[in-house]
Scaffold this active site. Structure first.
Site, short mmCIF file in Angstrom:
data_model
loop_
_atom_site.label_atom_id
_atom_site.label_comp_id
_atom_site.label_asym_id
_atom_site.label_seq_id
_atom_site.Cartn_x
_atom_site.Cartn_y
_atom_site.Cartn_z
N CYS A 128 -2.93 1.08 7.23
CA CYS A 128 -3.11 0.54 8.59
C CYS A 128 -3.47 1.65 9.56
CB CYS A 128 -1.85 -0.18 9.04
SG CYS A 128 -0.38 0.85 8.97
N LYS A 151 12.27 -8.09 0.54
CA LYS A 151 11.30 -8.74 -0.34
C LYS A 151 10.14 -7.77 -0.51
CE LYS A 151 7.84 -11.06 0.65
NZ LYS A 151 6.98 -10.33 -0.34
N PRO A 152 10.11 -7.05 -1.63
CA PRO A 152 8.99 -6.14 -1.86
C PRO A 152 7.72 -6.91 -2.17
CG PRO A 152 10.39 -6.20 -3.80
CD PRO A 152 11.07 -7.05 -2.75
N ARG A 184 -7.42 8.82 2.68
CA ARG A 184 -6.05 8.84 2.15
C ARG A 184 -5.67 7.43 1.72
NH1 ARG A 184 -0.44 8.84 4.38
NH2 ARG A 184 -1.31 7.97 6.28
N GLU A 217 5.07 -4.11 12.36
CA GLU A 217 4.04 -3.06 12.24
C GLU A 217 2.85 -3.75 11.60
OE1 GLU A 217 1.50 -0.88 10.83
OE2 GLU A 217 2.96 -0.16 9.37
N GLU A 252 -10.37 -4.80 9.99
CA GLU A 252 -9.75 -3.68 9.28
C GLU A 252 -10.39 -3.58 7.89
OE1 GLU A 252 -5.21 -1.95 9.05
OE2 GLU A 252 -5.50 -4.11 9.05
N ASN A 265 0.80 -1.23 0.00
CA ASN A 265 0.00 0.00 0.00
C ASN A 265 0.83 1.28 0.00
OD1 ASN A 265 0.79 -0.71 2.61
ND2 ASN A 265 -1.04 0.11 3.57
N GLY A 320 2.55 -5.50 7.74
CA GLY A 320 1.46 -6.22 7.09
C GLY A 320 0.42 -6.63 8.11
#
Length: 491
Positions: free
Chosen positions: A297, A187-188, A291, A263, A394, A164, A241
């Site tokens: 998150c 690792k993207p 936004r 996070e 979420e 994100n 994540g």
């Protein structure tokens, strides 16, 4: 599916390397595999890139381990100057980075530009922190010896970043690690890997030595990550994540007693008291909710509004939401781009449907848009009742859900009624009440009369099941440093 790209978009994409970055070299995946990167606004393939295997992940760790000793020994000023050059290069390429994020993630171009500013600040901030790593010296209380406390880099680090905020999440992890003297394997995300790849080119141009940062994008995240985390040479794991995945990674990291920064998920309350400046609260709500198309998150998830002002707040918010333009992020005036994929649209539909079925009123939006792309209307719900899934889960979409309270004690109870504790937002003009909220809300961060809290100079992170550790601020670099105590006896 194919679609026409503007010449500038195609030229930018054509310049993105398609390989893995290991030991300072761009290379194909060992098994020759590839995967496609999709533009969520059209469903079109915009780039096909190397798909790393577990063997490639270990090769990347090999390179990081080989570079660790020399990078740790590199003087802080040199590390600082490399990060500062990277910051300067980001400024030179800010439009490329912004456009690239819009193409692969979907966010409006104006917001992508904002992420470039935010993400770049981690490079500048930690370039300055690199030269301020310090220890202490003094005699012990008994007077029998001198204590020397020093800081050393933790060592090779493995980063798993989310889709994100593909630029800011990379810089928020890489910058403090490099400043501290740690080498990196990153690792993207498979959904948005191109921004990290482009940024790695800038690090290379800034003079980063070979092997200090290694990039292994893959379509099979857990298969690649597990052997890296299990390798005894790895000393640090950082993940951004979901809480569900974070728990699994913490369990894997426990075997090697790795330092971890996590996070994780959020369920942010947005509390509006009856003494709030409602216009200010509405502006804050639009920022905190919409936004990044609600895919953050830190997004406000539960709007807890005093019953005396709830109707007026809902009316003002709805007027603004109904005026939001939905479309491809590159189009002028677009406020809401596509959600990342069809699964995200399905989740929004499910949560809204459940809330309405339980008695919530739909004031705006409430459905997916027909046609190409994964779009969901910006939505406002009011009178959301306890037990609704939208209050527990979420949302990760452009859905603003309002429930009400009558007393301050009830507001605090509702706000804290979640396993998560990342961020909260409170709007009140009463200073004493604001202070009570700072003390009473169980979150790692709080916005008081403001809808965005993130800043490179501030510690970002949560409590409860929203994670452990902090990124950014004075605290951020210490996640990559270990403390060593030495006793020198008095002669």
């Amino acid at each position: 599916m194919t679609t026409h790209l503007a010449p500038a978009e195609q030229a930018l994409l054509d310049g993105i390397p398609t390989g893995l970055f290991i030991g300072g070299e761009w290379t194909d995946a060992s098994a020759g595999g590839t995967f496609d990167v999709i533009d969520p606004s059209t469903g079109a393939v915009i780039r096909t890139i190397a798909d790393a295997t577990p063997d490639d992940g270990i090769r990347a760790l090999d390179a990081a381990v080989a570079a660790q000793e020399s990078w740790a020994a590199t003087v802080p000023r040199v590390r600082s100057e490399i990060l500062r050059r990277a910051f300067d290069l980001v400024q030179q390429h800010k439009e490329d980075l912004a456009l690239l994020m819009t193409l692969e993630m979907g966010k409006p171009l104006a917001e992508a530009r904002g992420e470039v500013v935010y993400g770049g600040e981690f490079l500048r901030w930690f370039s300055e922190e690199a030269v301020r790593i310090s220890g202490r010296y003094g005699i012990n209380p008994e007077g029998t010896g001198h204590m020397v406390v020093s800081q050393r880099p933790v060592g090779p680090s493995f980063f798993v970043t989310p889709w994100n905020f593909p630029f800011a999440m990379a810089t928020r992890k890489i910058a403090p690690a490099l400043a501290a003297g740690c080498t990196v394997v990153i690792k993207p995300p498979a959904l948005t890997p191109l921004t990290t790849i482009f940024f790695t080119k800038l690090l290379e141009e800034a003079g980063l030595p070979k092997g200090v940062v290694n990039v292994v994008q893959t379509s099979k995240s857990s298969a690649l990550s597990a052997p890296i985390i299990a390798d005894p040479r790895l000393r640090k794991l950082s993940f951004t994540g979901s809480t569900e995945v974070g728990r699994k990674l913490i369990a894997q990291a426990a075997e090697g007693v790795l330092r971890v920064s996590m996070e994780l998920g959020g369920n942010a309350p947005f509390v509006v008291f009856d003494d709030a400046d409602l216009d200010k609260a509405v502006e804050g709500a639009l920022l905190a909710k919409f936004r990044n198309i609600g895919q953050a998150c830190t997004a406000a998830n539960r709007f807890i509004v005093h019953e005396g002002v709830a109707e007026e707040f809902a009316r003002k918010v709805t007027e603004r939401v109904e005026a939001m333009k939905v479309g491809r992020g590159t189009e002028e005036g677009v406020a809401i781009g596509p959600l990342i994929d069809e699964g995200a649209v399905a989740k929004a539909e499910e949560l809204v449907g459940d809330a309405v079925e339980r008695g919530a009123k739909l004031l705006a939006g409430g459905k997916a848009l027909d046609g190409i792309g994964t779009y969901y209307e910006p939505t406002v719900l009011t009178d959301v009742v306890a037990g609704s899934a939208i209050l527990r889960e979420e949302i990760f979409g452009p859905v603003l859900a309002i429930s009400t309270f009558s007393t301050e004690e009830e507001a605090v109870r509702l706000a804290n009624d979640t396993e998560y504790g990342l961020v909260s937002y409170v709007f009140t003009e009463n200073l004493q009440r604001g202070q009570r909220m700072i003390d009473g809300l169980e979150t790692g961060m709080m916005g008081l009369n403001v809808g965005v809290v993130s800043n490179a100079a501030a510690p970002f992170g949560g409590v409860k099941q929203s994670g452990v550790g902090r990124e950014g601020g004075l605290e951020g670099i210490h996640e990559y440093l270990s403390t060593k105590y030495t006793l020198i006896p008095v002669s």
